[in-house]
Design a protein around this motif. Structure first.
Motif, PDB file in Angstrom:
ATOM      1  N   GLY A 167      89.479   8.147  37.313  1.00 27.63           N
ATOM      2  CA  GLY A 167      89.724   8.238  38.745  1.00 27.63           C
ATOM      3  C   GLY A 167      89.356   6.941  39.432  1.00 27.63           C
ATOM      4  N   THR A 168      89.252   6.988  40.748  1.00 23.72           N
ATOM      5  CA  THR A 168      88.805   5.820  41.502  1.00 23.72           C
ATOM      6  C   THR A 168      87.281   5.727  41.409  1.00 23.72           C
ATOM      7  OG1 THR A 168      88.563   7.085  43.552  1.00 23.72           O
ATOM      8  CG2 THR A 168      90.716   6.078  43.122  1.00 23.72           C
ATOM      9  N   PHE A 169      86.727   4.623  41.883  1.00 21.16           N
ATOM     10  CA  PHE A 169      85.271   4.428  41.796  1.00 21.16           C
ATOM     11  C   PHE A 169      84.516   5.554  42.498  1.00 21.16           C
ATOM     12  CE2 PHE A 169      81.317   2.848  43.655  1.00 21.16           C
ATOM     13  CZ  PHE A 169      80.661   2.377  42.516  1.00 21.16           C
ATOM     14  N   THR A 170      84.948   5.901  43.726  1.00 17.31           N
ATOM     15  CA  THR A 170      84.267   6.941  44.491  1.00 17.31           C
ATOM     16  C   THR A 170      84.394   8.305  43.826  1.00 17.31           C
ATOM     17  OG1 THR A 170      84.685   5.740  46.553  1.00 17.31           O
ATOM     18  CG2 THR A 170      84.103   8.061  46.747  1.00 17.31           C
ATOM     19  N   CYS A 171      85.588   8.624  43.345  1.00 12.38           N
ATOM     20  CA  CYS A 171      85.808   9.919  42.695  1.00 12.38           C
ATOM     21  C   CYS A 171      84.956  10.053  41.440  1.00 12.38           C
ATOM     22  CB  CYS A 171      87.279  10.092  42.344  1.00 12.38           C
ATOM     23  SG  CYS A 171      88.364  10.197  43.779  1.00 12.38           S
ATOM     24  N   ILE A 172      84.904   8.995  40.649  1.00 13.51           N
ATOM     25  CA  ILE A 172      84.118   9.024  39.418  1.00 13.51           C
ATOM     26  C   ILE A 172      82.640   9.182  39.727  1.00 13.51           C
ATOM     27  CG2 ILE A 172      83.328   7.590  37.487  1.00 13.51           C
ATOM     28  CD1 ILE A 172      86.161   6.509  37.249  1.00 13.51           C
ATOM     29  N   LYS A 173      82.174   8.498  40.766  1.00 12.29           N
ATOM     30  CA  LYS A 173      80.755   8.575  41.125  1.00 12.29           C
ATOM     31  C   LYS A 173      80.363  10.003  41.505  1.00 12.29           C
ATOM     32  CE  LYS A 173      77.308   6.561  44.264  1.00 12.29           C
ATOM     33  NZ  LYS A 173      77.083   5.609  45.388  1.00 12.29           N
ATOM     34  N   ILE A 174      81.192  10.658  42.324  1.00  6.47           N
ATOM     35  CA  ILE A 174      80.888  12.025  42.750  1.00  6.47           C
ATOM     36  C   ILE A 174      80.960  12.987  41.568  1.00  6.47           C
ATOM     37  CG2 ILE A 174      81.678  13.944  44.195  1.00  6.47           C
ATOM     38  CD1 ILE A 174      82.609  11.871  46.242  1.00  6.47           C
ATOM     39  N   ALA A 175      82.020  12.864  40.751  1.00  7.05           N
ATOM     40  CA  ALA A 175      82.168  13.749  39.591  1.00  7.05           C
ATOM     41  C   ALA A 175      81.013  13.566  38.618  1.00  7.05           C
ATOM     42  CB  ALA A 175      83.499  13.477  38.897  1.00  7.05           C
ATOM     43  N   ARG A 176      80.612  12.324  38.414  1.00 10.60           N
ATOM     44  CA  ARG A 176      79.512  12.061  37.477  1.00 10.60           C
ATOM     45  C   ARG A 176      78.197  12.651  37.996  1.00 10.60           C
ATOM     46  NH1 ARG A 176      78.493   6.706  33.901  1.00 10.60           N
ATOM     47  NH2 ARG A 176      76.405   7.196  33.178  1.00 10.60           N
ATOM     48  N   ASN A 177      77.942  12.538  39.299  1.00 11.00           N
ATOM     49  CA  ASN A 177      76.722  13.109  39.873  1.00 11.00           C
ATOM     50  C   ASN A 177      76.680  14.626  39.674  1.00 11.00           C
ATOM     51  OD1 ASN A 177      75.750  10.644  40.725  1.00 11.00           O
ATOM     52  ND2 ASN A 177      76.555  10.832  42.800  1.00 11.00           N
ATOM     53  N   CYS A 178      77.824  15.287  39.849  1.00 15.98           N
ATOM     54  CA  CYS A 178      77.881  16.733  39.657  1.00 15.98           C
ATOM     55  C   CYS A 178      77.647  17.107  38.197  1.00 15.98           C
ATOM     56  CB  CYS A 178      79.231  17.274  40.121  1.00 15.98           C
ATOM     57  SG  CYS A 178      79.504  17.159  41.896  1.00 15.98           S
ATOM     58  N   LEU A 179      78.267  16.376  37.290  1.00  9.74           N
ATOM     59  CA  LEU A 179      78.101  16.653  35.865  1.00  9.74           C
ATOM     60  C   LEU A 179      76.656  16.418  35.423  1.00  9.74           C
ATOM     61  CD1 LEU A 179      81.406  15.017  34.576  1.00  9.74           C
ATOM     62  CD2 LEU A 179      80.895  17.466  34.660  1.00  9.74           C
ATOM     63  N   CYS A 180      76.046  15.367  35.940  1.00  7.43           N
ATOM     64  CA  CYS A 180      74.646  15.079  35.592  1.00  7.43           C
ATOM     65  C   CYS A 180      73.718  16.177  36.109  1.00  7.43           C
ATOM     66  CB  CYS A 180      74.229  13.719  36.152  1.00  7.43           C
ATOM     67  SG  CYS A 180      74.980  12.307  35.301  1.00  7.43           S
ATOM     68  N   SER A 181      74.021  16.702  37.300  1.00  5.26           N
ATOM     69  CA  SER A 181      73.209  17.797  37.837  1.00  5.26           C
ATOM     70  C   SER A 181      73.286  19.026  36.931  1.00  5.26           C
ATOM     71  CB  SER A 181      73.683  18.163  39.248  1.00  5.26           C
ATOM     72  OG  SER A 181      73.474  17.089  40.142  1.00  5.26           O
ATOM     73  N   LEU A 182      74.476  19.311  36.422  1.00  3.14           N
ATOM     74  CA  LEU A 182      74.647  20.449  35.513  1.00  3.14           C
ATOM     75  C   LEU A 182      73.893  20.214  34.201  1.00  3.14           C
ATOM     76  CD1 LEU A 182      78.447  21.100  36.107  1.00  3.14           C
ATOM     77  CD2 LEU A 182      76.588  22.631  36.742  1.00  3.14           C
ATOM     78  N   ILE A 183      73.946  18.987  33.700  1.00  2.65           N
ATOM     79  CA  ILE A 183      73.233  18.663  32.460  1.00  2.65           C
ATOM     80  C   ILE A 183      71.731  18.847  32.646  1.00  2.65           C
ATOM     81  CG2 ILE A 183      72.653  16.788  30.856  1.00  2.65           C
ATOM     82  CD1 ILE A 183      75.492  15.680  31.390  1.00  2.65           C
ATOM     83  N   LEU A 184      71.235  18.470  33.811  1.00  4.74           N
ATOM     84  CA  LEU A 184      69.799  18.571  34.090  1.00  4.74           C
ATOM     85  C   LEU A 184      69.351  20.001  34.370  1.00  4.74           C
ATOM     86  CD1 LEU A 184      69.391  15.364  36.282  1.00  4.74           C
ATOM     87  CD2 LEU A 184      68.569  15.698  33.943  1.00  4.74           C
TER      88      LEU A 184
END
Length: 203
Positions: A167-184
């Protein structure tokens, strides 16, 4: 442009062809094909070939002897040298597991790219804890992953412990933050609530 009383017309230069930008040398890219992706690539080869060869004007072939590779090279009529790298990114995305229709966007849009990380980069998990983390990322019938994709307009591939986001930089950043929250360990409803707030920044 005016010089004193005289009007001087500026010269107009045509865009340089790919072979001109590289001093006439042919440029190559070679991408290794993992064994578990060969069947997928073969199934979609006609579509891949048409996009790379006919649309982007880049030569493409598959070398079937080990190591199996997809080989790309510029042609005299390749419009821009950047087309070679775009094609390499396109093939790489397919080999990572993205659908051809999604990866095709890399050929048409300059602001898209693929970001990858490992679950263990976020938190060291083993055994059942790792399995549960992967399950939280996908959700029941892939519902969580699809919700993140729809809200962020990104595309996500979960390949064992590796996660790839396009995705774009902003989209990837938001998606990654959500995925990291789930991992944690954050529960999905809490991530959904946070996702709705963040997704408003993209709309």
């Amino acid at each position: 442009m005016e010089t004193g009383n005289a009007v001087v017309s500026l010269p107009k230069f045509e865009p340089l062809k790919a072979h001109e930008m590289s001093c006439g040398h042919i440029q190559f890219r070679k991408l290794p094909v993992p064994a578990h992706r060969r069947k997928l690539l073969h199934k979609n080869w006609r579509r891949v070939y048409d996009l790379v060869h006919d649309v982007m004007k880049v030569d493409i072939r598959t070398k079937l002897t080990k190591p199996v590779q997809v080989q790309l090279k510029t042609k005299p009529d390749t419009p821009e040298i950047g087309h070679l790298q775009k094609c390499a990114d396109f093939i790489h995305a397919i080999l990572l597991g993205f659908e051809v229709e999604d990866a095709e966007a890399l050929l048409r849009m300059d602001e898209l790219y693929v970001d990858s990380f490992d679950i263990k980069d976020v938190k060291v998990l083993r055994g059942d804890h790792l399995s549960r983390a992967i399950g939280r990322l996908s959700g029941k019938n892939g519902r969580t992953k699809h919700a993140i994709e729809n809200a962020t307009k990104a595309r996500i591939v979960i390949a064992d412990t590796r996660i790839h986001i396009m995705g774009t930089f902003t989209c990837i950043k938001i998606a990654r933050n959500c995925l990291c929250s789930l991992i944690l360990g954050s529960p999905a409803p809490k991530v959904y609530s946070k996702l709705q707030q963040l997704a408003s920044k993209i709309a």
